[in-house]
Scaffold this motif. Structure first.
Motif, PDB file in Angstrom:
ATOM      1  N   SER A  48       0.849  -1.190   0.000  1.00 26.19           N
ATOM      2  CA  SER A  48       0.000   0.000   0.000  1.00 26.19           C
ATOM      3  C   SER A  48       0.886   1.242   0.000  1.00 26.19           C
ATOM      4  CB  SER A  48      -0.891  -0.047   1.248  1.00 26.19           C
ATOM      5  OG  SER A  48      -1.277   1.239   1.610  1.00 26.19           O
ATOM      6  N   SER A  49       0.659   2.137  -0.982  1.00 23.36           N
ATOM      7  CA  SER A  49       1.471   3.353  -1.064  1.00 23.36           C
ATOM      8  C   SER A  49       0.749   4.371  -1.923  1.00 23.36           C
ATOM      9  CB  SER A  49       2.824   3.041  -1.710  1.00 23.36           C
ATOM     10  OG  SER A  49       2.636   2.773  -3.081  1.00 23.36           O
ATOM     11  N   ALA A  50       1.282   5.584  -1.988  1.00 23.85           N
ATOM     12  CA  ALA A  50       0.679   6.620  -2.828  1.00 23.85           C
ATOM     13  C   ALA A  50       0.806   6.272  -4.310  1.00 23.85           C
ATOM     14  CB  ALA A  50       1.367   7.956  -2.552  1.00 23.85           C
ATOM     15  N   PHE A  51       1.798   5.419  -4.639  1.00 18.66           N
ATOM     16  CA  PHE A  51       2.014   5.119  -6.061  1.00 18.66           C
ATOM     17  C   PHE A  51       1.509   3.744  -6.490  1.00 18.66           C
ATOM     18  CE2 PHE A  51       5.815   3.169  -4.366  1.00 18.66           C
ATOM     19  CZ  PHE A  51       6.206   4.066  -3.367  1.00 18.66           C
ATOM     20  N   TYR A  52       1.169   2.862  -5.559  1.00 19.78           N
ATOM     21  CA  TYR A  52       0.546   1.573  -5.913  1.00 19.78           C
ATOM     22  C   TYR A  52      -0.060   0.929  -4.676  1.00 19.78           C
ATOM     23  CZ  TYR A  52      -0.012  -3.373  -6.960  1.00 19.78           C
ATOM     24  OH  TYR A  52      -0.526  -4.630  -7.090  1.00 19.78           O
ATOM     25  N   THR A  53      -1.246   0.413  -4.835  1.00 18.80           N
ATOM     26  CA  THR A  53      -1.862  -0.367  -3.756  1.00 18.80           C
ATOM     27  C   THR A  53      -2.417  -1.648  -4.366  1.00 18.80           C
ATOM     28  OG1 THR A  53      -2.374   1.555  -2.401  1.00 18.80           O
ATOM     29  CG2 THR A  53      -3.736  -0.387  -2.041  1.00 18.80           C
ATOM     30  N   ARG A  85       3.194  -1.123   4.052  1.00 21.80           N
ATOM     31  CA  ARG A  85       2.559   0.182   3.829  1.00 21.80           C
ATOM     32  C   ARG A  85       3.627   1.282   3.813  1.00 21.80           C
ATOM     33  NH1 ARG A  85      -1.260   1.587   8.336  1.00 21.80           N
ATOM     34  NH2 ARG A  85      -2.823   0.270   7.384  1.00 21.80           N
ATOM     35  N   LEU A  87       4.614   5.073   3.637  1.00 22.91           N
ATOM     36  CA  LEU A  87       4.112   6.428   3.850  1.00 22.91           C
ATOM     37  C   LEU A  87       5.214   7.364   3.397  1.00 22.91           C
ATOM     38  CD1 LEU A  87       3.049   5.560   7.467  1.00 22.91           C
ATOM     39  CD2 LEU A  87       1.479   5.750   5.551  1.00 22.91           C
ATOM     40  N   SER A  88       5.012   8.015   2.268  1.00 28.05           N
ATOM     41  CA  SER A  88       6.117   8.770   1.673  1.00 28.05           C
ATOM     42  C   SER A  88       5.911  10.267   1.688  1.00 28.05           C
ATOM     43  CB  SER A  88       6.302   8.314   0.224  1.00 28.05           C
ATOM     44  OG  SER A  88       7.286   9.094  -0.392  1.00 28.05           O
ATOM     45  N   GLU A  89       6.953  10.982   2.139  1.00 30.00           N
ATOM     46  CA  GLU A  89       6.945  12.441   2.001  1.00 30.00           C
ATOM     47  C   GLU A  89       7.771  12.828   0.794  1.00 30.00           C
ATOM     48  OE1 GLU A  89       8.638  14.255   5.443  1.00 30.00           O
ATOM     49  OE2 GLU A  89       7.328  13.171   6.784  1.00 30.00           O
ATOM     50  N   PRO A  91       8.485  13.218  -2.952  1.00 34.24           N
ATOM     51  CA  PRO A  91       7.795  13.148  -4.228  1.00 34.24           C
ATOM     52  C   PRO A  91       8.484  12.119  -5.118  1.00 34.24           C
ATOM     53  CG  PRO A  91       8.786  15.333  -3.860  1.00 34.24           C
ATOM     54  CD  PRO A  91       9.142  14.490  -2.689  1.00 34.24           C
ATOM     55  N   SER A  98      13.959   8.992  -4.483  1.00 37.01           N
ATOM     56  CA  SER A  98      12.817   8.343  -3.836  1.00 37.01           C
ATOM     57  C   SER A  98      12.858   6.827  -3.958  1.00 37.01           C
ATOM     58  CB  SER A  98      11.512   8.881  -4.397  1.00 37.01           C
ATOM     59  OG  SER A  98      11.481   8.664  -5.777  1.00 37.01           O
TER      60      SER A  98
END
Ligand code: PMV
Length: 322
Positions: A48-53, A85, A87-89, A91, A98
């Motif tokens: 789970s991430s901002a770029f793929y779940t 999971r 959790l990325s700050e 970009p 990154s």
């Protein structure tokens, strides 16, 4: 649940040239931290991430390096169903390392989950392998900076040299909001060098000389104007190598117009981030504000090196955020 974290990186100078054996100076970019949690689940391994779940099995191609790293860690430590999971700050794909930071934080979290320790050398090997799959032919500078979390002097296939900066220096970093095209930029520079070495090889050498000059400055009593001029020179060379673009040049122009002493792209280029050098904290505020007004997706003020107020500057280095 277990957690792992990693800090992004910022290349001050030497990007692209570093692929061809020239030195680069890279520092941990503590303004952007990635945290990963590993949680027990019922069945399959999930991400789970901002770029793929979704399931680990169905991860998209651009995450293949991370997928293979996770599989190899789980094969070694125990094939338990877990949710990873992120959790990325940081970009994604903005020249801030990154992908290396995501890999590092995942590996740390997985090792913590299984109650195992991992040495920096082992971690570096895992992250480098993952980076190779993601980027083709990376120099390794991202992985080393992220894993060690120290300012470094990096030359491919040479012993790593941690750097100790004498004075606190203010930088303003801004994100164009456009994903950097590191892979195509690196391969195009390779093509230019192959097709016309007489024209392009000297530019690479010159970028290496700029890193050497900036290192000398940072390790002694830095002449900020001179460092700024070297950064501007580097930007000009990177433009000739075709890795800059109008989005970066707009931010660079605005930083310089607002009093920055020098500014250049950082990382792969063609989108991504720029870094500028400023004289002091108030100048940093002014430049950061101007960059935001002009449309930067984000602008960060941060410092490297020690302030005059800090003692023991010869034996330790301080990396601080503003
Ligand atoms: O765009 P980033 O953060 O992956 O930085 C790439 C740095 C390059 O020098 C352009 C490539 C490399 O592998 O060193």
């Amino acid at each position: 649940m277990a957690t792992g974290s990693a800090t992004a990186k910022l290349i001050l100078c030497g990007e692209h040239a570093v692929v061809y054996g020239e030195p680069a100076i890279s520092v941990p970019f503590t303004q952007a931290v990635i945290q990963t949690e590993v949680i027990q689940t019922e069945k399959e391994i999930k991400f789970s991430s901002a770029f793929y779940t979704g399931g680990l099995k169905n991860m998209p191609d651009f995450l293949e390096g991370i997928k293979q790293m996770v599989v190899s860690i789980l094969t070694k430590l125990g094939d338990a169903p877990v949710l990873i999971r992120v959790l990325s700050e940081v970009p994604i794909g903005r020249g801030l390392g990154s992908s290396a930071a995501v890999s590092t934080s995942i590996a740390r979290a997985l090792y913590a989950y299984f109650g195992k320790t991992i040495s920096d050398d082992e971690l570096l090997e895992l992250v480098n392998r993952s980076e190779k799959i993601a980027h083709g032919n990376p120099s390794g500078v991202d992985a080393v900076t992220v894993v060690t979390g120290k300012p470094i002097w990096f030359e491919k296939n040479k012993t790593l040299e941690p750097l100790h900066f004498k004075k606190k220096i203010y930088l303003v970093v801004a994100d164009t909001g456009i994903p950097s095209e590191t892979r195509s930029a690196v391969s195009d520079v390779g093509r230019l060098l192959k097709e016309n070495p007489n024209k392009y090889r000297p530019l690479i050498t010159e970028l290496g000389n700029i890193s050497r000059e900036i290192r000398t400055q940072l390790e002694t009593n830095p002449d900020l104007k001179l460092i700024g001029a070297e950064m501007n020179k580097a930007q000009n060379l990177l433009e000739q190598l075709t890795v800059s673009d109008t989005s970066l040049e707009k931010l660079i122009r605005v930083a310089l117009e607002n009093g920055a002493l020098g500014a250049k792209l950082t990382g792969g280029g063609r989108g991504g981030c720029m870094v500028s050098l400023v004289a002091n904290a108030s100048q940093a505020e002014k430049v950061a504000e101007a960059l935001q007004i002009t449309g930067a997706a984000e602008a960060w003020i941060f410092t490297i090196g020690e302030g005059n107020h800090e003692s023991n500057s010869d034996s330790s280095h301080e990396y601080s955020t503003h």
